[in-house]
Scaffold this active site. Structure first.
Site, mmCIF file in Angstrom:
data_model
loop_
_atom_site.group_PDB
_atom_site.id
_atom_site.type_symbol
_atom_site.label_atom_id
_atom_site.label_comp_id
_atom_site.label_asym_id
_atom_site.label_seq_id
_atom_site.Cartn_x
_atom_site.Cartn_y
_atom_site.Cartn_z
ATOM 1 N N LYS A 53 18.595 16.680 50.143
ATOM 2 C CA LYS A 53 18.926 16.290 51.570
ATOM 3 C C LYS A 53 20.288 15.683 51.323
ATOM 4 C CE LYS A 53 17.116 13.909 55.659
ATOM 5 N NZ LYS A 53 15.851 13.008 56.289
ATOM 6 N N SER A 60 10.302 11.890 58.904
ATOM 7 C CA SER A 60 11.437 12.902 58.625
ATOM 8 C C SER A 60 10.937 13.695 57.584
ATOM 9 C CB SER A 60 12.472 12.426 58.504
ATOM 10 O OG SER A 60 13.139 12.320 59.563
ATOM 11 N N SER A 77 13.897 14.812 60.441
ATOM 12 C CA SER A 77 15.357 15.039 60.141
ATOM 13 C C SER A 77 15.450 15.793 58.804
ATOM 14 C CB SER A 77 16.201 13.657 60.152
ATOM 15 O OG SER A 77 15.693 13.111 58.845
HETATM 16 N N1 GLN Z 1 12.685 11.137 64.182
HETATM 17 C C1 GLN Z 1 12.458 9.863 63.833
HETATM 18 C C2 GLN Z 1 13.743 9.207 64.309
HETATM 19 O O1 GLN Z 1 14.641 9.865 64.747
HETATM 20 C C3 GLN Z 1 12.255 9.892 62.362
HETATM 21 C C4 GLN Z 1 13.329 10.355 61.550
HETATM 22 C C5 GLN Z 1 13.275 9.993 59.940
HETATM 23 O O2 GLN Z 1 12.129 9.806 59.533
HETATM 24 N N2 GLN Z 1 14.394 9.854 59.545
HETATM 25 O O3 GLN Z 1 14.333 8.038 64.001
#
Ligand code: GLN
Length: 445
Positions: free
Chosen positions: A49, A148, A124
C-alpha cells in the site's frame, strides 16, 4: 494466481519470472490497482500500500502533496519481508491518506472492483484488495485504521486481516490515526494470511506502541471447537442478502461443531461518532507535518505562511481537508472536553463491552459492511460513507484483531465477506476459527 504458500517453494529464477508476469498482467489490467512498479530486493513479490515506506520509492499515500517524496528508509514490515524470502513489489492505490471507504479519493484516480468494473473496490486499501481479488497480486500489505483492510477484502472476495493494535510495528507507516492504525495482510486465503502475519508481527523498539508480548508461530488448527458469539442487535442494518449470508454462515459453523451464543451490544450506536472524533483529531495532528518544507510537493509562495497555505490548499484533496477541519474543531479549546475527551471515555466503554463478551466467547462473528461494493460515484454524502464503516471501526477502537473472509456472493455475483473478531493478542484463535469457517462456507471464486 499461485498462493503465497506455493510461491515460497519457488526458486529465485521462477520468482523473477513470476514478478515480470505480474507486472505485465497489472499493466494490461484496467483495475488501476497498481500505481507504481518499484521493487526491493528479490523473493516472493508482495504488493505494498502506498502509505508504507520502502527505501528509495516514491511513497505518496495516494496524495498530490507527496508527489516527488522519496522514502529515505524501510518500514519495519519491509525489512521483515526482505529477511524472509519476500520483497516489496509495486505500490497499490488507496484513498488519500487512508481516509475513505471506496478508493475514489486517490490522486491517481479510482480503482475498480475486479468482480464488476462499474463498482468500487472498497477502501482505503482498495488497490491491494482489487489486485489480490483480481488475480494480479499474490498477496499485499494494507493498513487498517477503521476497516481499510477488511472492508475492501470483503468487497473484492479476498481475505483481509487486522492484527491486534501493537502486534505489528507501525514504524514507516504514514500515520493517519496513530492510536488506531495497524498494518496487515490481504491474501487469497486464510493460510496465506497467517504466513504473512507471522512474518510482519513482533516487537519493535522503533514503535513506542509496539507490544512486547510473545506470539509463537501460528499453527492453524481448524478442528478446534470454539464458542462464537453472534450480536443479534448488530446485523439488522445489513442488507437482506448479507443477513442471509450471515445466517447461512452461522448454520455452517454450527454444523462444523462450533457453539453459537447470542449476545447484544448497547454501545454500537456510539461507534461512528466516537471514531470520527478521535480519528480526525489524530489525523489533524499527524498531517500538520505536510507543509511544503520537509516532505514532497512545495507550492509557489513569496513568504512562509503563504507557502504553508498554498501547499496545503493545493496538495490535499477535499476529504482530507474535511477531516483536518473536523479534527482541529474537536481539539479546539472549549470543545476539547465536550468532544475529544468524551469520545476517549466512550472508547473505553466500547472496549469493555467487547471484553465482557469475550468472557463467554472465543470469537465474535459480524458483517464487515452493511452492503456489497457500491457503484462508482454512488456515495456522495460523506456521512453516508462514514456510516458504511459501522461494522469495522469499533474493532479498531477496542484494539482487537479481526479477519474478514468471503462467504458467499449476492445475486449480482458480488462477494459478501464476514469477519471474525478475537480477544486482544489471540490471533491464534482468530486463525483457527477463520480456517474452519473458510472450509465450512465453501466459497467459490
Ligand atoms: N473508512 C474509514 C475512514 O475513512 C477507515 C479508513 C481506514 O481504515 N484507513 O476513516
Amino acid at each position: 494466481m499461485i498462493t503465497l504458500k506455493e510461491a515460497l517453494t519457488k526458486s529465485k529464477e521462477e520468482l523473477s519470472e513470476i514478478k515480470s508476469e505480474l507486472e505485465n498482467l497489472a499493466k494490461a489490467s484496467n483495475l488501476n490497482a497498481y500505481i507504481g512498479f518499484e521493487s526491493s530486493g528479490e523473493g516472493v513479490p508482495i504488493l505494498i500500500k502506498d502509505n508504507i515506506q520502502v527505501n528509495g520509492w516514491n511513497v505518496t499515500s495516494g496524495s498530490k502533496i507527496l508527489q516527488g517524496y522519496i522514502a529515505p528508509y524501510n518500514a519495519t514490515v519491509i525489512d521483515k519481508l526482505n529477511a524472509n524470502g519476500m520483497m516489496a513489489f509495486g505500490r497499490s492505490n488507496m484513498d488519500e491518506f487512508a481516509m475513505g471507504s471506496t478508493t475514489e479519493s486517490s490522486f491517481y484516480g479510482i480503482t475498480k472492483n475486479p468482480h464488476d468494473l462499474s463498482r468500487v473496490p472498497g477502501g482505503s486499501s482498495g488497490g491491494a484488495a482489487a489486485a489480490v481479488g483480481g488475480g494480479i497480486a499474490i498477496a499485499a500489505l494494507g493498513s487498517d485504521t477503521g476497516g481499510s483492510i477488511r472492508q475492501p477484502a470483503a468487497y473484492c472476495g479476498c481475505v483481509g486481516m487486522k492484527p491486534t493494535y501493537g502486534r505489528v510495528s507501525r514504524y514507516g507507516l504514514a500515520a493517519y490515526a496513530s492510536s488506531l492504525d495497524q498494518i496487515g495482510p490481504i491474501t487469497q486465503n486464510v493460510e496465506d494470511a497467517a504466513i504473512l502475519y507471522d512474518i510482519i508481527k513482533g516487537h519493535d523498539s522503533k514503535d513506542s506502541t509496539s507490544a512486547d508480548i510473545e506470539d509463537g508461530k501460528t499453527v492453524i488448527n481448524e478442528n478446534r471447537k470454539l464458542t462464537i458469539a453472534v450480536i443479534d442487535n448488530y446485523i439488522s442494518e445489513a442488507s437482506s442478502e448479507i443477513q442471509k449470508a450471515y445466517s447461512d454462515t452461522v448454520k455452517a459453523l454450527q454444523d462444523a461443531g462450533h457453539t453459537i451464543i447470542h449476545k447484544n451490544m448497547q454501545n454500537t450506536k456510539y461507534d461512528i461518532a466516537t471514531y470520527y472524533i478521535l480519528a480526525t483529531a489524530e489525523a489533524a495532528t499527524n498531517l500538520a507535518r505536510f507543509d511544503g518544507v520537509r516532505y514532497g510537493r512545495r507550492a509557489e509562495a513569496s513568504n512562509v505562511s503563504d507557502l504553508y497555505y498554498n501547499t496545503r490548499s493545493e496538495g490535499f484533496g477535499d476529504e482530507v481537508k474535511r477531516r483536518i477541519l473536523l479534527g482541529n474543531f474537536v481539539l479546539s479549546s472549549g470543545y476539547y472536553d465536550a468532544y475529544y475527551l468524551k469520545a476517549q471515555r466512550v472508547r473505553h466503554l466500547i472496549r469493555d463491552e467487547f471484553n465482557a463478551i469475550f468472557k463467554d466467547a472465543d470469537l465474535i462473528l459480524s458483517p464487515v459492511a452493511p452492503s456489497v461494493a457500491p457503484k462508482i460515484g454512488a456515495v456522495h454524502d460523506p456521512l453516508e460513507m462514514y456510516k458504511s464503516d459501522m461494522y469495522t471501526i469499533a474493532i479498531n477502537l477496542a484494539g482487537l484483531p479481526a479477519l474478514s473472509l468471503p462467504v458467499a456472493k449476492d445475486n449480482d455475483g458480488m462477494p459478501i465477506g464476514l469477519q471474525l473478531i478475537a480477544k486482544a493478542f489471540d490471533e491464534q484463535t482468530l486463525f483457527d476459527g477463520a480456517a474452519s469457517m473458510e472450509k465450512a462456507v465453501k466459497y467459490t471464486k
